[in-house]
Scaffold this motif. Structure first.
Motif, short mmCIF file in Angstrom:
data_model
loop_
_atom_site.label_atom_id
_atom_site.label_comp_id
_atom_site.label_asym_id
_atom_site.label_seq_id
_atom_site.Cartn_x
_atom_site.Cartn_y
_atom_site.Cartn_z
N PRO A 1 1.54 7.67 2.83
CA PRO A 1 1.80 6.65 3.84
C PRO A 1 2.46 6.93 5.09
CG PRO A 1 3.04 6.37 1.98
CD PRO A 1 2.14 7.48 1.49
N ARG A 2 3.54 7.89 4.95
CA ARG A 2 4.24 8.26 6.04
C ARG A 2 3.41 8.76 7.13
NH1 ARG A 2 7.98 12.13 7.36
NH2 ARG A 2 7.54 13.09 5.21
N THR A 3 2.56 9.99 6.64
CA THR A 3 1.59 10.69 7.61
C THR A 3 0.82 9.55 8.22
OG1 THR A 3 1.82 12.44 6.02
CG2 THR A 3 0.38 12.53 7.70
N PHE A 4 0.15 8.88 7.50
CA PHE A 4 -0.77 7.69 7.77
C PHE A 4 -0.09 6.94 9.06
CE2 PHE A 4 -4.74 7.24 5.45
CZ PHE A 4 -5.04 8.63 5.50
N ALA A 5 1.20 6.64 8.64
CA ALA A 5 1.74 5.54 9.62
C ALA A 5 1.92 6.16 10.96
CB ALA A 5 3.12 5.04 9.19
N ALA A 6 2.28 7.40 10.82
CA ALA A 6 2.48 8.19 12.27
C ALA A 6 0.86 8.10 12.98
CB ALA A 6 2.96 9.58 12.04
N GLU A 7 -0.17 8.15 12.25
CA GLU A 7 -1.33 8.10 12.87
C GLU A 7 -1.83 6.66 12.91
OE1 GLU A 7 -3.75 10.65 10.70
OE2 GLU A 7 -2.08 12.42 10.91
N HIS A 8 -1.06 5.63 12.63
CA HIS A 8 -1.30 4.06 12.66
C HIS A 8 -2.54 3.99 11.86
CE1 HIS A 8 1.47 3.72 15.83
NE2 HIS A 8 0.80 4.80 16.51
N ARG A 9 -2.87 4.43 10.58
CA ARG A 9 -3.89 4.13 9.94
C ARG A 9 -3.29 3.53 8.64
NH1 ARG A 9 -6.35 10.08 9.01
NH2 ARG A 9 -7.57 8.89 7.48
N PRO A 10 -4.02 2.66 7.99
CA PRO A 10 -3.41 1.91 6.77
C PRO A 10 -3.37 2.82 5.63
CG PRO A 10 -5.83 1.12 7.53
CD PRO A 10 -5.24 2.02 8.34
N TRP A 11 -2.61 2.62 4.59
CA TRP A 11 -2.61 3.29 3.39
C TRP A 11 -3.16 2.29 2.24
CZ3 TRP A 11 -2.27 8.28 1.97
CH2 TRP A 11 -2.09 8.42 0.80
N ASP B 1 -5.93 5.47 -1.94
CA ASP B 1 -5.49 6.84 -1.47
C ASP B 1 -4.48 7.16 -2.41
OD1 ASP B 1 -7.00 6.74 0.89
OD2 ASP B 1 -5.61 5.31 1.75
N THR B 2 -3.50 6.49 -2.78
CA THR B 2 -2.68 6.95 -3.93
C THR B 2 -3.16 7.66 -4.86
OG1 THR B 2 -1.05 4.97 -3.23
CG2 THR B 2 -0.43 6.14 -5.18
N VAL B 3 -4.34 6.91 -5.59
CA VAL B 3 -4.99 7.57 -6.78
C VAL B 3 -5.43 8.75 -6.47
CG1 VAL B 3 -6.68 6.91 -8.18
CG2 VAL B 3 -5.54 5.15 -7.49
N ASN B 4 -6.19 8.81 -5.23
CA ASN B 4 -6.39 10.16 -4.71
C ASN B 4 -5.39 11.32 -4.81
OD1 ASN B 4 -9.35 10.15 -4.63
ND2 ASN B 4 -9.27 9.43 -2.94
N LEU B 5 -4.28 10.75 -4.21
CA LEU B 5 -3.25 11.66 -3.76
C LEU B 5 -2.69 12.34 -5.14
CD1 LEU B 5 -1.08 12.82 -1.95
CD2 LEU B 5 0.29 10.83 -2.06
N SER B 6 -2.75 11.54 -6.31
CA SER B 6 -2.03 11.60 -7.54
C SER B 6 -2.68 12.93 -8.19
CB SER B 6 -2.31 10.54 -8.65
OG SER B 6 -1.90 9.28 -7.78
N ILE B 7 -4.09 13.19 -7.77
CA ILE B 7 -4.67 14.44 -8.46
C ILE B 7 -4.84 15.40 -7.31
CG2 ILE B 7 -5.78 13.05 -10.50
CD1 ILE B 7 -8.46 13.29 -8.78
#
Lengths: 614, 447
Positions: free
Chosen positions: A418-428, A432-438
């Motif tokens: 989410p932080r990386t996305f926020a910097a790029e003004h993209r919604p999280w 995405d969390t599910v994908n990130l988990s693996i």
């Protein structure tokens, strides 16, 4: 005015006066040339009569930690041409003759000769001449003044296609680079490290070139030697690399399914690089880089020079579950005994996320979920932990930034959260969390980052900056420079979290997806990974560390096989062979036909193998 | 200090300063020649030839000295005829060297008739002018002197030895000047000759600095005028109109204006231009290069300018004391072209330094000064004219040769008399000086 005298004395006087004025002018000109401009003109006369024949100094040797020579020098004969100062000679017959001997285009050679004449400098027409050609060329010397053969030191890599990307190669510099480097004593034809450590440690390895100052006559014939400045060999490097481990890593990678991959072997106690392998690779002696541009692949990642170990970025896949587990357990977002039922899929709203095992793993807790790498378990735990926390832990484990190993072209990878996305003004989104988990989604890591990560796990939290230089052995006999380990970060987890992680990693090898790496007599822990890949088969990961029983882990590896499928299929056996060699267990595989023990007489005394595999 | 009678008599009859200067130049020259030829393949052979020529030259010096110079005046016509025949012979059967046919080869020795022709021209021109002493102010005498000289110069140009021919011009003008011809008449001739010579010079300047001049631009106009194009015609016609207009104006202003004077002026200018155009067209490429090298030495460092540059480097690098005999890198390693002949002075400058080079200038100054003094003290007008001619000849050759070596003059392939290697030059120079010594010796004797 009438001149009746038969001898107009005034006229004779005028002649004498005129002549005196002319003599005076000549005298002043002599004064100007011989007294006032003397320094300039003396310098010009010196330039006329002297010709420097530079001799490239032998570069410093490169040894592995046990004194195996990785890079050395060998004598090479080069054909040089010293242009005649008269500059009027017809160069065409010489060009024809040389073209016939060297089997090259006469027009090319003529261009070089004319360039040399224009610039009034020595030009190298050919290098590394075979003896037969050399003898025939030496017969040209009396016929064509200016043609000469010189002996030089040429870089030679005894092991050929060995640690190609790490060692790098030496080549002729780009004319643009020369403009910058000429002030540092480089000549247009000086060899210079182009890639790898040859480039990084250029100033150490280079040494100082020697020169022979020759007296030449107007035809460019060498008359006699005026004086010579002996070359000063470059300083030698002793690497932390263990040639045996490097060799096994490379040969196993080459034999893998795709033949493309990377393996990084670190000492988790110091960050010392034991092996840094990337395939496909190339023979350093054959200068693969000098292939014409038309024959080279367009994509730089397809080049053999591309170092997958530090520049290749891949999704970490299930190996990232280490970070997810560390984050969730350490922050108390879930406990080791919390169970999740895996039916083979996971439903988030209307979306279905599959476990890699579509049949389902059944009821999973931390131990079984980690050991079998159950995706559904980690989807659930990832959601409980939260993406922000996972991102934070990923960062603390060194992902998303380069390790700053001393090699050019390292990639920082890519954080995903989410932080990386926020910097790029993209919604999280939760998806995405599910994908990130693996370890999927937009997360990208390099093999060396994963090696640093697993080393930190092995040593209980210290991120050592990977280094491959053990010490610099100075040619002038000064005390060696010894590279000290350097911390690039610290992962601060509760002791219970470390225990849970270590035990889970150990279970992977004893009863989970990494069973194939198990070696009797070693405590090995690791994690497999399968990185989904938008193009082609999945990439296969395995990160692991190993210790002799009762001792702290001393070898950590990260293996990536591109398009290798499941981690346990292709990456795990490579890690197993690496551990076997590193710990000297069992019969060495076939790669060891290469006699790595052939040490040169000049090898510097090996220091106690600090932190080396016992 | 008391001198014996005989000694005093000899002191008066031999010019010691003159002899010392000649001897000094011969010594310096021989040293330089021996040093310059040392690295050459046939050094020993060249040295032997040099010293043989030196011996013959000294013999000729005494031959000239012991021979009453009036013989030359008496036999002037014979000498002149011999000169012309010699030059015709060299054109017919001469051998070619350095691009011109200027050597007569007698098997065991070869010699350059142009060198002898120069001495013979001095002797015969002096006789011509001496015999016309009373009407020296007449223009016909000037024209006659030119008529005597032009065949000689023309035959040498035919070889074609441009440089040697060039050395005749100051000789002729110098002798006319010293003979006392009218300055106005002399300047007419000199304007004519000056125009003739400046045409190739200006042409070269335009070619070097404006190589791509567009039609209509002024450099193009000048070049067109100098190669005999339309501009030349316009220039000649315009000049004629301008001179005619000037004459009309002068008449109107009641100035003393003689039409023939204006016509003569116009003819001199137009004739000079046309002669220059002809000379320019007949220049050989290498001769044009020499002009170009002098005009713009930086632009062409390979050809003629290379020689000049190397010569200056040699001289300058010699410094005050020189590098020592056989130690000059420029000369010993072959960077100096023609080092034992035309560029011997650069060898002296490099190996003997400023003192050596300035010493040669001093010796030459003494030589020319003593020749002028001999002329001044000569017993008769013929001796005066011969020695004046020789003074001008030696003086000009020094200025041209040394000027070339130090980069103040264009490259001209002429030797430095008494110093350069070259048998003909050395023998003839010593013979000339022997004749001058005879003039000096005879100054108080009655005919």
């Amino acid at each position: 005015m009438r001149e009746s005298s038969p001898r107009p004395r005034a006229r004779l006087d005028a002649v004498v006066v005129l002549f005196s004025v002319a003599i005076g002018a000549l005298f002043l000109r002599l004064f100007q040339l011989q007294i006032l401009d003397r320094a300039n003109l003396t310098a010009a006369a010196e330039r006329n009569r002297t010709e420097m024949i530079y001799q490239t100094a032998p570069r410093g040797f490169v040894y592995d930690r046990n004194g195996v020579v990785l890079a050395t020098n060998r004598p090479m004969f080069s054909l040089i041409y010293l242009p005649s100062h008269k500059g009027l000679a017809d160069l065409r017959p010489l060009a024809q003759e040389l073209a016939a001997q060297l089997r090259r285009d006469p027009a090319d050679i003529l261009a070089s000769l004319e360039e040399a004449t224009r610039e009034d400098s020595v030009v190298r027409l050919a290098e590394n001449l075979p003896p037969r050609v050399m003898f025939r060329l030496s017969e040209l010397r009396p016929i064509y003044p200016g043609v000469d053969l010189v002996m030089e030191a040429e870089r030679y890599y005894p092991l050929g296609d060995f640690a190609s990307q790490l060692i790098g190669y030496v080549g002729r510099m780009d004319p643009r680079d020369w403009i910058k480097l000429r002030s540092e004593g480089y000549r247009i034809d000086s060899p210079v490290g182009r890639t790898g450590l040859e480039k990084v440690f250029e100033s150490v390895l280079r040494g100082r070139d020697g020169a022979i100052r020759m007296e030449v006559d107007a035809q460019g014939r060498l008359k006699r030697q005026l004086d010579r400045v002996p070359w000063q060999p470059g300083d030698s490097l002793v690497l932390t690399v263990n040639a045996a481990i490097q060799e096994v890593a490379e040969s196993e990678l080459r034999r893998s399914i795709s033949g493309r991959g990377a393996a990084v072997v670190l000492d988790p106690r110091s960050g010392a690089v034991l092996a840094l392998a990337s395939t496909p690779d190339f023979n350093l002696n054959e200068l693969a880089a000098s292939a014409p541009p038309s024959e080279r692949p367009a994509n730089p990642a397809d080049l053999p020079e591309f170092d997958r170990a530090i520049s290749g970025t891949y999704a970490p896949g299930s190996t990232f579950k280490i970070v997810v587990g560390a984050a969730g357990l350490n922050e108390g977002r879930f406990a080791v005994n919390d169970t999740v039922f895996c039916p083979g899929y996971f439903k988030l709203g209307r979306h279905l996320f599959w476990c890699y095992d579509h049949h389902g793993h059944g009821l999973m807790n931390w131990w079984t979920g980690f050991a079998h790498s159950c995706d559904v378990y980690f989807y659930e735990m990832g959601l409980r932990t939260g993406a922000a926390l996972i991102e934070k832990y990923a960062e603390s484990f060194g992902l998303g930034r380069p390790t700053r190993i001393a090699l050019p072209g390292e990639s920082p990878g890519q954080l995903f959260g989410p932080r990386t996305f926020a910097a790029e003004h993209r919604p999280w989104y939760d998806g995405d969390t599910v994908n990130l988990s693996i370890g999927q989604g937009g997360l990208l890591v390099t093999p060396i980052q994963m090696a640093v990560l697993i080393s930190a796990v092995a040593n209980g939290g210290t991120l050592w900056r990977p280094h491959y230089i053990d010490r610099i052995h100075y040619a002038d006999g000064g005390p060696d420079y010894v590279q000290q380990p350097e911390k690039m970060g610290e992962v601060d987890l509760k002791p219970s979290t470390w225990n849970d992680l270590h035990e889970a990693l150990s279970l992977v090898v004893s009863s989970g997806t990494g069973r194939a790496v198990a070696i009797r007599g070693l405590d090995i822990s690791g994690k497999t990974g399968t990185a989904q890949n938008s193009s082609g088969r999945d990439h296969s990961w395995f990160v692991a560390y190993a210790a002799r029983p009762g001792q702290p882990p001393s070898v950590a590896v990260a293996v990536l096989v591109e398009n290798g499928g499941f981690g346990d299929v292709s990456a795990v056996p490579i890690a197993r062979d690496i551990f076997k060699v590193a710990f000297g267990i069992g019969k060495p595989p076939s790669w060891a036909e290469l006699d790595l023990r052939a040490k040169p007489a000049a090898a510097p005394p090996a220091r106690d193998s600090r932190g080396g595999p016992a | 200090m008391a001198l014996s009678h005989a000694e005093a008599a000899w002191r008066g009859r031999l010019d010691m300063t003159f002899l010392a200067a000649v001897a000094g130049l011969l010594v310096v020259g021989s040293l330089a020649v021996v040093s310059a030829v040392r690295p050459m393949p046939h050094a020993g052979h060249i040295e032997i030839r040099h010293f043989a020529a030196l011996a013959v030259g000294i013999a000729f010096f005494f031959f000239g000295f012991g021979f009453d110079y009036h013989v030359f005046e008496d036999q002037a016509k014979t000498i002149y005829a011999a000169t012309i025949l010699m030059l015709l012979a060299v054109l017919a059967v001469g051998t070619i060297s350095h691009g011109h046919r200027s050597w007569l080869n007698f098997g065991f020795l070869s010699f350059q008739p142009a060198e002898l022709a120069r001495l013979f021209l001095v002797l015969s021109l002096a006789a011509y002018l001496d015999r016309r002493e009373r009407k020296i102010k007449k223009f016909s005498v000037v024209l006659g002197a030119l008529a005597v000289s032009i065949p000689v110069v023309g035959l040498i140009l035919k070889q074609p030895d441009f440089s040697t021919a060039l050395t005749f011009l100051p000789l002729i003008f110098g002798m006319l000047f010293c003979a006392g011809v009218s300055l106005a008449q002399l300047s007419v001739i000199m304007v004519f000759a000056g125009l003739t010579l400046s045409v190739p010079f200006i042409y070269t300047v335009c070619q070097v600095f404006y190589p791509h001049a567009q039609a209509g631009s002024w450099p193009h106009g000048i070049v067109d005028a100098l190669i005999g194009g339309k501009t030349t015609v316009v220039l000649l016609l315009g000049g004629a109109l301008a001179v005619a207009g000037l004459w009309r104006w002068a008449k109107w202003a009641r100035l003393r204006a003689d039409a023939s004077l204006f016509l003569a002026c116009y003819l001199v200018l137009a004739g000079g231009l046309l002669a220059g155009i002809v000379v320019n067209r007949r220049l050989k490429p290498y001769q044009r290069d020499r002009f170009a090298a002098f005009v713009a030495p930086k632009q062409d460092l390979e050809g003629a300018a290379y020689h000049v540059r190397q010569s200056q480097i040699a001289i300058g690098s010699g410094g005050v004391w020189g590098k020592g005999l056989f130690e000059g890198t420029q000369s010993q390693l072959g960077f100096l072209p023609e080092r034992h002949t035309d560029f011997i002075y650069a060898v002296i400058g490099e190996e003997m330094g400023f003192w050596g080079a300035a010493g040669v200038l001093l010796l030459y100054f003494l030589l020319v000064w003593r020749l002028a003094e001999t002329a001044r003290g000569a017993r008769d007008r013929y001796g005066y004219l011969v020695c004046s001619g020789l003074a001008v000849m030696f003086g000009f050759e020094l200025v041209l040769n040394v000027g070339m070596c130090v980069g103040l003059m264009p490259v001209a392939g002429i030797p430095l008399p008494l110093v350069s290697y070259g048998g003909s030059s050395l023998v003839i120079a010593l013979w000339s000086l022997g004749i001058a010594a005879n003039v000096h010796y005879k100054r108080y004797l009655l005919a």
